[in-house]
Enzyme design. Structure first.
Site, PDB file in Angstrom:
ATOM      1  N   TYR A  43     -14.893  53.707 -21.677  1.00 17.86           N
ATOM      2  CA  TYR A  43     -13.443  53.879 -21.527  1.00 17.86           C
ATOM      3  C   TYR A  43     -13.127  55.123 -20.700  1.00 17.86           C
ATOM      4  O   TYR A  43     -12.284  55.096 -19.800  1.00 17.86           O
ATOM      5  CB  TYR A  43     -12.777  54.004 -22.902  1.00 17.86           C
ATOM      6  CG  TYR A  43     -12.570  52.702 -23.639  1.00 17.86           C
ATOM      7  CD1 TYR A  43     -11.774  51.696 -23.112  1.00 17.86           C
ATOM      8  CD2 TYR A  43     -13.158  52.494 -24.888  1.00 17.86           C
ATOM      9  CE1 TYR A  43     -11.570  50.508 -23.808  1.00 17.86           C
ATOM     10  CE2 TYR A  43     -12.966  51.302 -25.587  1.00 17.86           C
ATOM     11  CZ  TYR A  43     -12.171  50.319 -25.043  1.00 17.86           C
ATOM     12  OH  TYR A  43     -11.966  49.141 -25.720  1.00 17.86           O
ATOM     13  N   PHE A  80     -13.613  54.687 -16.866  1.00 21.15           N
ATOM     14  CA  PHE A  80     -12.581  53.907 -16.200  1.00 21.15           C
ATOM     15  C   PHE A  80     -11.225  54.612 -16.211  1.00 21.15           C
ATOM     16  O   PHE A  80     -10.427  54.446 -15.286  1.00 21.15           O
ATOM     17  CB  PHE A  80     -12.468  52.522 -16.844  1.00 21.15           C
ATOM     18  CG  PHE A  80     -13.666  51.651 -16.594  1.00 21.15           C
ATOM     19  CD1 PHE A  80     -14.189  51.506 -15.324  1.00 21.15           C
ATOM     20  CD2 PHE A  80     -14.285  50.977 -17.634  1.00 21.15           C
ATOM     21  CE1 PHE A  80     -15.299  50.705 -15.082  1.00 21.15           C
ATOM     22  CE2 PHE A  80     -15.399  50.167 -17.410  1.00 21.15           C
ATOM     23  CZ  PHE A  80     -15.905  50.038 -16.128  1.00 21.15           C
ATOM     24  N   LYS A 112      -6.221  53.529  -9.594  1.00 18.49           N
ATOM     25  CA  LYS A 112      -5.952  52.215 -10.190  1.00 18.49           C
ATOM     26  C   LYS A 112      -4.662  52.246 -11.013  1.00 18.49           C
ATOM     27  O   LYS A 112      -3.814  51.345 -10.879  1.00 18.49           O
ATOM     28  CB  LYS A 112      -7.134  51.803 -11.063  1.00 18.49           C
ATOM     29  CG  LYS A 112      -6.909  50.538 -11.871  1.00 18.49           C
ATOM     30  CD  LYS A 112      -8.135  50.163 -12.681  1.00 18.49           C
ATOM     31  CE  LYS A 112      -8.489  51.221 -13.708  1.00 18.49           C
ATOM     32  NZ  LYS A 112      -9.648  50.836 -14.538  1.00 18.49           N
ATOM     33  N   TYR A 113      -4.502  53.268 -11.829  1.00 19.43           N
ATOM     34  CA  TYR A 113      -3.334  53.310 -12.712  1.00 19.43           C
ATOM     35  C   TYR A 113      -2.056  53.654 -11.953  1.00 19.43           C
ATOM     36  O   TYR A 113      -0.965  53.239 -12.361  1.00 19.43           O
ATOM     37  CB  TYR A 113      -3.590  54.282 -13.867  1.00 19.43           C
ATOM     38  CG  TYR A 113      -4.701  53.778 -14.753  1.00 19.43           C
ATOM     39  CD1 TYR A 113      -4.550  52.590 -15.479  1.00 19.43           C
ATOM     40  CD2 TYR A 113      -5.922  54.437 -14.825  1.00 19.43           C
ATOM     41  CE1 TYR A 113      -5.586  52.091 -16.259  1.00 19.43           C
ATOM     42  CE2 TYR A 113      -6.957  53.948 -15.606  1.00 19.43           C
ATOM     43  CZ  TYR A 113      -6.779  52.768 -16.316  1.00 19.43           C
ATOM     44  OH  TYR A 113      -7.806  52.269 -17.081  1.00 19.43           O
ATOM     45  N   GLU A 160      -4.775  45.152 -28.734  1.00 17.55           N
ATOM     46  CA  GLU A 160      -6.182  45.517 -28.495  1.00 17.55           C
ATOM     47  C   GLU A 160      -7.048  45.001 -29.631  1.00 17.55           C
ATOM     48  O   GLU A 160      -6.747  45.201 -30.803  1.00 17.55           O
ATOM     49  CB  GLU A 160      -6.326  47.040 -28.368  1.00 17.55           C
ATOM     50  CG  GLU A 160      -7.740  47.553 -28.236  1.00 17.55           C
ATOM     51  CD  GLU A 160      -8.500  46.902 -27.095  1.00 17.55           C
ATOM     52  OE1 GLU A 160      -9.633  46.430 -27.344  1.00 17.55           O
ATOM     53  OE2 GLU A 160      -7.962  46.861 -25.965  1.00 17.55           O
ATOM     54  N   ASP A 194      -7.035  40.104 -31.348  1.00 22.63           N
ATOM     55  CA  ASP A 194      -7.403  39.409 -30.113  1.00 22.63           C
ATOM     56  C   ASP A 194      -6.141  38.759 -29.557  1.00 22.63           C
ATOM     57  O   ASP A 194      -5.424  38.052 -30.287  1.00 22.63           O
ATOM     58  CB  ASP A 194      -8.466  38.348 -30.427  1.00 22.63           C
ATOM     59  CG  ASP A 194      -9.046  37.699 -29.176  1.00 22.63           C
ATOM     60  OD1 ASP A 194      -8.275  37.406 -28.245  1.00 22.63           O
ATOM     61  OD2 ASP A 194     -10.271  37.484 -29.140  1.00 22.63           O
ATOM     62  N   MET A 195      -5.856  38.990 -28.287  1.00 21.66           N
ATOM     63  CA  MET A 195      -4.613  38.490 -27.687  1.00 21.66           C
ATOM     64  C   MET A 195      -4.487  36.972 -27.804  1.00 21.66           C
ATOM     65  O   MET A 195      -3.376  36.432 -27.850  1.00 21.66           O
ATOM     66  CB  MET A 195      -4.547  38.907 -26.211  1.00 21.66           C
ATOM     67  CG  MET A 195      -5.559  38.208 -25.315  1.00 21.66           C
ATOM     68  SD  MET A 195      -5.521  38.772 -23.610  1.00 21.66           S
ATOM     69  CE  MET A 195      -6.387  40.320 -23.739  1.00 21.66           C
ATOM     70  N   GLU A 214      -5.516  44.344 -17.860  1.00 20.69           N
ATOM     71  CA  GLU A 214      -6.561  44.988 -17.058  1.00 20.69           C
ATOM     72  C   GLU A 214      -7.883  44.283 -17.391  1.00 20.69           C
ATOM     73  O   GLU A 214      -8.807  44.874 -17.937  1.00 20.69           O
ATOM     74  CB  GLU A 214      -6.646  46.475 -17.412  1.00 20.69           C
ATOM     75  CG  GLU A 214      -7.543  47.285 -16.504  1.00 20.69           C
ATOM     76  CD  GLU A 214      -7.624  48.745 -16.933  1.00 20.69           C
ATOM     77  OE1 GLU A 214      -8.362  49.494 -16.296  1.00 20.69           O
ATOM     78  OE2 GLU A 214      -6.945  49.126 -17.919  1.00 20.69           O
ATOM     79  N   GLU A 222     -14.793  38.316 -15.862  1.00 21.03           N
ATOM     80  CA  GLU A 222     -14.668  38.832 -17.230  1.00 21.03           C
ATOM     81  C   GLU A 222     -13.650  38.024 -18.030  1.00 21.03           C
ATOM     82  O   GLU A 222     -13.061  38.510 -18.987  1.00 21.03           O
ATOM     83  CB  GLU A 222     -14.328  40.325 -17.210  1.00 21.03           C
ATOM     84  CG  GLU A 222     -15.489  41.178 -16.700  1.00 21.03           C
ATOM     85  CD  GLU A 222     -15.222  42.672 -16.740  1.00 21.03           C
ATOM     86  OE1 GLU A 222     -14.229  43.078 -17.384  1.00 21.03           O
ATOM     87  OE2 GLU A 222     -16.004  43.432 -16.145  1.00 21.03           O
TER      88      GLU A 222
END
Length: 650
Positions: A338, A341, A347-348, A406, A434-435, A450, A459
Site C-alpha cells: 500500500y 502505491f 496517479k492520485y 474495502e 467485498d464490493m 483503483e 486484476e
C-alpha cells in the site's frame, strides 16, 4: 573506473572501460602500462602467441607440446587476472574452414585457450567473429564448452555492419546480416545465459531500427574502433551525433566500452594533458598512453549523461526482473505494498482531476450549496482515493458524501484511523465488505475505483465493476469510464532466459509484471481488449478474442520475438487519462510496470514478413485467464495460463 562515477548512486557496469591490446608475454608490464598510467579498467589481451598452430607444434618432435601462453599464472595475482584481464581468443581460429587442418587446429586451440582462461579465473573471454556465413561447427564447439563452464562469460564478437537497403556499395545478397549470424549462433547454443555479444562499433552505422534490435540482446560490451572517431577543431577525437546516440544508449543498458585500434589523431604536443572541451587537465610525468584521448572522450560522453531521476533510481532494482502480478481480489495486500502505491502522487492527482470534472458536470454552480453528491470508492485501500475525492470536492466547492468500501480488514483499521485523524466522520462512511457482496443503502452518483492492472483488465476490474455497478445510478459516472489493453512484440533475451531457467512449461504460460529495460520494441503497440463502465449490455461473453498483425519495419532487418509486452491506457473521465502505453504514458507515474507474455520458442521474423498474433481472455466460474499464440511467420503452441495464472477469486 575509466569513465568515473556520476554520483554515489552510480553502480552501472558501463562505468568501466577496457582497451584491446596486442599479444605480449610480459603481462604485468602490459597491465601496468594500460591501467596504472592511463585509467583503463581492464585489458582484452591474447592468451597465446598468434603464430601458434597446434599441428605445427605436434609436428615438431622436439617440442614439449606446451602451448605458448602469455606467461605463467603466477605473474599476476588471482584477483588481477579475474578483475583486470579479459582473454582474447586467437583471431585466426576458423572452425568452419574447408581446410581440415585449419579446422582441427582451430578446435584444439579454442579448447586450450578456454581451458587456460578458466584456470586463470578470468571473468570473460572474447571469441572471434565467425569467418563466413556458415558458423555451425563453431557454434557447436562453443556450445560444448559452455556446458562445462562454471562462471566465465563468453563474448562473441559481432560487427555492427551496415547491410540494410540504404547502404551504398554493399551487395546485401552476399553479405549476411550480422544479427542473423548471432541469431544462428545462439540458437545452436540454445540461448545459453553465459554467451553474450561484444558489438564492434564501426565508422558506418545501420539504420536506427536495425541498431535497436541489439538492445534486446545480451550485449555485454561495445568495442569502439579508433577509425570510428572524427576530429574536432582542436585536433582531438570525437564521435558523430549518430555514434554518440548509440554509445549513450549502451551506457543506459550497462554495456561496458572497449577502445580498439591504433591512434589516428596527432594531438598537438602543447595541448597534451589539457582538455579539448572534454578531458581533465592533469599533467602526468609518465608517458601518455596513445589511446588516452579516446578514453577521455568516451568518459566525457559518460559524464555528461543526464543523472537518473529519483523514480529511475527506485526502479533500478526492478529492471528486467520478473514478478508475479498482484492478486488483490484473492489476497489482502500488505502495508508495504500500500505504501509503495500511495507514494505515486501523479496517479492520485489524475484521479482528483477526473473527480473534479465529474462533480462540476454533476452539480451546477447554482446547486452547489444544496445538492450533496454520493460518491463510492470501491476498493478504498488505506484511503488515498478518499482523500483525492474530498480534495476534489473542496477544490470545486461541491458537497460530498463518501462510502469507502474495502474488503481487507487490515486496511479498514487504517481507514478508521485516517477518518478520525482528519475529522471526516460526518462525511465518510467506512464499509468493511467485498464490493460484490455489499448491499448499498443508496445509489451512487459517482463510482471511483483503483482496480486496474498492468494489462488493464488483468486484476479483474471488469468483473468487480460489473458487480458493483448495481448500486450506481442509471445516469451515474464511473471513474475510470473505460480502459484498453495493448501489446507489442519485443526482443527480450534476458527475460526469455530467466523464464527458460525454470525448465518447465508452467513459467512459459505465466504472464509477468516487469520493468522493461533491456528490450527491443519491434513494432508499435496495437489495442487488444476494451472495457467500458458502466456496462449495461445484457449479453456478455465469457471469452474475448483478438487477432492482431504486426509489421516489423523493413530497415530493422530480421528480428527475434521472445514474447509480447502488454500495457493499458484508461480514460478516467472525459479527457483525463491514465496509463502506461508507451506513446501516451502518464509521465512520472510508477504504480504499474508492463506485463510480459513469453513465448516457449522465440520466433524469428524476416523483414517485411507479417507477425500474426492471437489473444484470448477467458472467464470461468472462479477465475480469469489468458491464452496466446502466433500463427505467422510460423505457428507456436497455444500458451494457456488456465490454472497457472493469478487472476482468481471470482
Amino acid at each position: 573506473m575509466g569513465l568515473g562515477e556520476r554520483g554515489n548512486w552510480d553502480k552501472s557496469e558501463s562505468r568501466y572501460c577496457g582497451v584491446e591490446t596486442e599479444f605480449n608475454d610480459d603481462v604485468p608490464r602490459l597491465l601496468s602500462f594500460n591501467l596504472s598510467s592511463t585509467g583503463f579498467d581492464f585489458i582484452v589481451a591474447p592468451l597465446t602467441d598468434p603464430t601458434y598452430r597446434p599441428s605445427l607444434l605436434e609436428a615438431d618432435s622436439g617440442s614439449s607440446h606446451v602451448p605458448p601462453f602469455a606467461g605463467s599464472d603466477l605473474v599476476l595475482s588471482p584477483s588481477q587476472w579475474s578483475s583486470h584481464v579479459v582473454g582474447k581468443i586467437s583471431s585466426w581460429i576458423d572452425l568452419d574452414s574447408e581446410d581440415e587442418i585449419v579446422r582441427m587446429d582451430s578446435e584444439t586451440a579454442l579448447k586450450q585457450e578456454i581451458a587456460w582462461a578458466t584456470h586463470l579465473s578470468l571473468q570473460a573471454c572474447l571469441l572471434p567473429f565467425p569467418k563466413g556465413a556458415s558458423c555451425a561447427n563453431y557454434a557447436r564447439c562453443v556450445n560444448q564448452i559452455l556446458q562445462g563452464l562454471s562462471n566465465m562469460q563468453l563474448w562473441l564478437r559481432i560487427p555492427l555492419l551496415k547491410t540494410d537497403d540504404d547502404s551504398p556499395n554493399v551487395d546485401s545478397d552476399n553479405l549476411m546480416d550480422s544479427w542473423e549470424l548471432w541469431n544462428l549462433f545462439q540458437l545452436i547454443c540454445e540461448h545459453h545465459s553465459q554467451l553474450s555479444v561484444a558489438l564492434d562499433i564501426l565508422s558506418t552505422l545501420p539504420s536506427v531500427n536495425s541498431i535497436g534490435r541489439w538492445f534486446g540482446e545480451p550485449v555485454r560490451v561495445a568495442i569502439i574502433h579508433t577509425d570510428s572517431f572524427l576530429t574536432n577543431a582542436r585536433g582531438y577525437p570525437c564521435l558523430s551525433k549518430s555514434h554518440q546516440k548509440i554509445i549513450n544508449g549502451f551506457f543506459n543498458h550497462s554495456v561496458q566500452m572497449i577502445i580498439s585500434g591504433k591512434p589516428l589523431h596527432n594531438i598537438p604536443a602543447e595541448t597534451i594533458g589539457s582538455a579539448a572541451d572534454h578531458t581533465d587537465k592533469n599533467v602526468n610525468s609518465k608517458p601518455r598512453h596513445p589511446l588516452r584521448s579516446y578514453l577521455d572522450y568516451v568518459g566525457y560522453l559518460y559524464q555528461r549523461m543526464e543523472p537518473l531521476s529519483e523514480q529511475e533510481r527506485i526502479e533500478l532494482g526492478y529492471r528486467d526482473f520478473l514478478q508475479a502480478p498482484l492478486q488483490p481480489l484473492m489476497d489482502n495486500l500488505e502495508a508495504q505494498t500500500y505504501e509503495t502505491f500511495e507514494k505515486d502522487s501523479v496517479k492520485y492527482l489524475q484521479y482528483q482531476r477526473a473527480i473534479s470534472k465529474a462533480l462540476l458536470d454533476r452539480v451546477s454552480d447554482g446547486e452547489a450549496s444544496t445538492v450533496t453528491t454520493v460518491l463510492m470508492v470501491v476498493g478504498a485501500g488505506r484511503g488515498p482515493l478518499v482523500r483525492a475525492s474530498l480534495q476534489a470536492a473542496e477544490e470545486t466547492g461541491r458537497k460530498l458524501k463518501v462510502y469507502a468500501v474495502e474488503k481487507n480488514p487490515n486496511a479498514v483499521v487504517t481507514l478508521h484511523s485516517l477518518v478520525k485523524l482528519e475529522g471526516w466522520e460526518n462525511i465518510v462512511t467506512i464499509v468493511s465488505c467485498d464490493m460484490r457482496l455489499w448491499n448499498a443503502p443508496e445509489r451512487a452518483d459517482i463510482l471511483v475505483s483503483e482496480l486496474l492492472g498492468s494489462f488493464g483488465d488483468n486484476e479483474l476490474s471488469p468483473e468487480c465493476l460489473d458487480g458493483a455497478q448495481r448500486f450506481l445510478k442509471q445516469d451515474g459516472i464511473s471513474i475510470p469510464s473505460s480502459y484498453t489493453s495493448f501489446i507489442q512484440p519485443i526482443t527480450a533475451s534476458k527475460l526469455y532466459n530467466d523464464v527458460k531457467s525454470h525448465k518447465d512449461l508452467v513459467h512459459f504460460e505465466t504472464a509477468y509484471v516487469v520493468k522493461l529495460h533491456g528490450v527491443a520494441r519491434l513494432a508499435p503497440t496495437k489495442p487488444v481488449f476494451t472495457f467500458n463502465h458502466p456496462d449495461y449490455s445484457t449479453k456478455k461473453s465469457n471469452q474475448r478474442y483478438k487477432k492482431l498483425q504486426f509489421e516489423i519495419p523493413r530497415d530493422t532487418g530480421s528480428a527475434m520475438v521472445h514474447g509480447f509486452a502488454g500495457y493499458f491506457d484508461a480514460t478516467l473521465y472525459k479527457d483525463v487519462h491514465l496509463g502506461i502505453e508507451p506513446s501516451m504514458a502518464t509521465p512520472n507515474m510508477f504504480s504499474w510496470f508492463a506485463i510480459f507474455f513469453p513465448l516457449r520458442q522465440p520466433i524469428c521474423v524476416q523483414p517485411g514478413s507479417p507477425l500474426e498474433v492471437h489473444f484470448w481472455r477467458c472467464c470461468g466460474s472462479t477465475k480469469v485467464w489468458y491464452e496466446w499464440c502466433v500463427t505467422s511467420p510460423r505457428p507456436s503452441p497455444i500458451h494457456n495460463s488456465n490454472g497457472r495464472s493469478y487472476w482468481v477469486g471470482l
